[in-house]
Design a protein around this motif. Structure first.
Motif, PDB file in Angstrom:
ATOM      1  N   GLN A  82       0.777  -1.057  -0.108  1.00 14.68           N
ATOM      2  CA  GLN A  82       0.001   0.096  -0.073  1.00 14.68           C
ATOM      3  C   GLN A  82       0.888   1.388  -0.102  1.00 14.68           C
ATOM      4  O   GLN A  82       1.676   1.226   0.917  1.00 14.68           O
ATOM      5  CB  GLN A  82      -1.079  -0.012   1.150  1.00 14.68           C
ATOM      6  CG  GLN A  82      -1.845   1.296   1.478  1.00 14.68           C
ATOM      7  CD  GLN A  82      -2.867   1.099   0.266  1.00 14.68           C
ATOM      8  OE1 GLN A  82      -3.599   0.156  -0.252  1.00 14.68           O
ATOM      9  NE2 GLN A  82      -3.320   2.405  -0.344  1.00 14.68           N
ATOM     10  N   ILE A  83       0.786   1.938  -0.980  1.00 15.59           N
ATOM     11  CA  ILE A  83       1.424   3.179  -1.259  1.00 15.59           C
ATOM     12  C   ILE A  83       0.626   4.601  -1.146  1.00 15.59           C
ATOM     13  O   ILE A  83      -0.206   4.722  -1.578  1.00 15.59           O
ATOM     14  CB  ILE A  83       2.347   3.371  -2.355  1.00 15.59           C
ATOM     15  CG1 ILE A  83       2.974   2.007  -2.755  1.00 15.59           C
ATOM     16  CG2 ILE A  83       3.141   4.456  -2.564  1.00 15.59           C
ATOM     17  CD1 ILE A  83       3.653   1.834  -4.016  1.00 15.59           C
ATOM     18  N   ASN A  84       0.838   5.343  -0.103  1.00 20.45           N
ATOM     19  CA  ASN A  84       0.095   6.675   0.079  1.00 20.45           C
ATOM     20  C   ASN A  84       0.938   7.756  -0.077  1.00 20.45           C
ATOM     21  O   ASN A  84       2.179   7.630   0.099  1.00 20.45           O
ATOM     22  CB  ASN A  84      -0.558   6.569   1.608  1.00 20.45           C
ATOM     23  CG  ASN A  84      -1.339   5.495   1.736  1.00 20.45           C
ATOM     24  OD1 ASN A  84      -2.262   4.999   0.883  1.00 20.45           O
ATOM     25  ND2 ASN A  84      -1.340   4.862   3.138  1.00 20.45           N
ATOM     26  N   SER A  85       0.236   8.815  -0.442  1.00 21.36           N
ATOM     27  CA  SER A  85       0.858  10.210  -0.451  1.00 21.36           C
ATOM     28  C   SER A  85       2.035  10.013  -1.340  1.00 21.36           C
ATOM     29  O   SER A  85       3.197  10.575  -1.255  1.00 21.36           O
ATOM     30  CB  SER A  85       1.605  10.664   0.763  1.00 21.36           C
ATOM     31  OG  SER A  85       0.304  10.776   1.706  1.00 21.36           O
ATOM     32  N   LEU A  86       1.875   9.644  -2.810  1.00 24.78           N
ATOM     33  CA  LEU A  86       2.877   9.401  -3.796  1.00 24.78           C
ATOM     34  C   LEU A  86       3.509  10.669  -4.132  1.00 24.78           C
ATOM     35  O   LEU A  86       3.061  11.722  -4.259  1.00 24.78           O
ATOM     36  CB  LEU A  86       2.377   8.578  -4.756  1.00 24.78           C
ATOM     37  CG  LEU A  86       2.145   7.063  -4.831  1.00 24.78           C
ATOM     38  CD1 LEU A  86       1.044   6.462  -5.694  1.00 24.78           C
ATOM     39  CD2 LEU A  86       3.449   6.448  -4.915  1.00 24.78           C
TER      40      LEU A  86
END
Length: 123
Positions: A82-86
């Motif tokens: 899960q990757i947030n605030s790319l």
């Protein structure tokens, strides 16, 4: 023969989120640590995060702490990222890899690799 297939990459804007998946076949998935690595254009491949065989231990690169979360579902032979605030600097091909060891050790123990999934973050 172990096979790893990544999915979930794409072109997104800064600040967006993505969830990458890596489906594994051909080996006893829940015996081994797994990891995510990435390679940006013109740069060497770098370690992102790893998870132990049962998910009890994780280890993140400093550059992604707080924004990336690794998990695994041993019933589905799949790991997730899960990757947030790319950010634009997250642009890279993301690879999942399987270790030959149950616990998190060194990059050298990751001997099986997927083909990668492209993540592109526009500013």
């Amino acid at each position: 023969q172990v096979q790893l297939v990544e999915s979930g990459g794409g072109l997104v804007q800064t600040g967006a989120s993505l969830r990458l998946s890596c489906a594994v076949s051909g080996r006893t998935f829940n015996h081994y640590a797994m990891g995510w690595f990435r390679q940006a254009p013109g740069k060497e491949r770098e370690f992102v995060v790893a998870i132990s065989w049962n998910g009890g231990s994780t280890f993140y690169a400093d550059s992604v702490k707080g924004r990336f979360t690794i998990s695994r579902d041993n019933a589905k032979n799949t790991i997730y990222l899960q990757i947030n605030s790319l950010k634009p600097e997250d642009t890279a091909v993301y690879y999942c890899a399987s270790s030959s060891i149950s616990y998190i050790t060194t990059e050298a123990d990751f001997g099986s690799w997927g083909q990668g999934t492209q993540v592109t973050v526009s500013s």
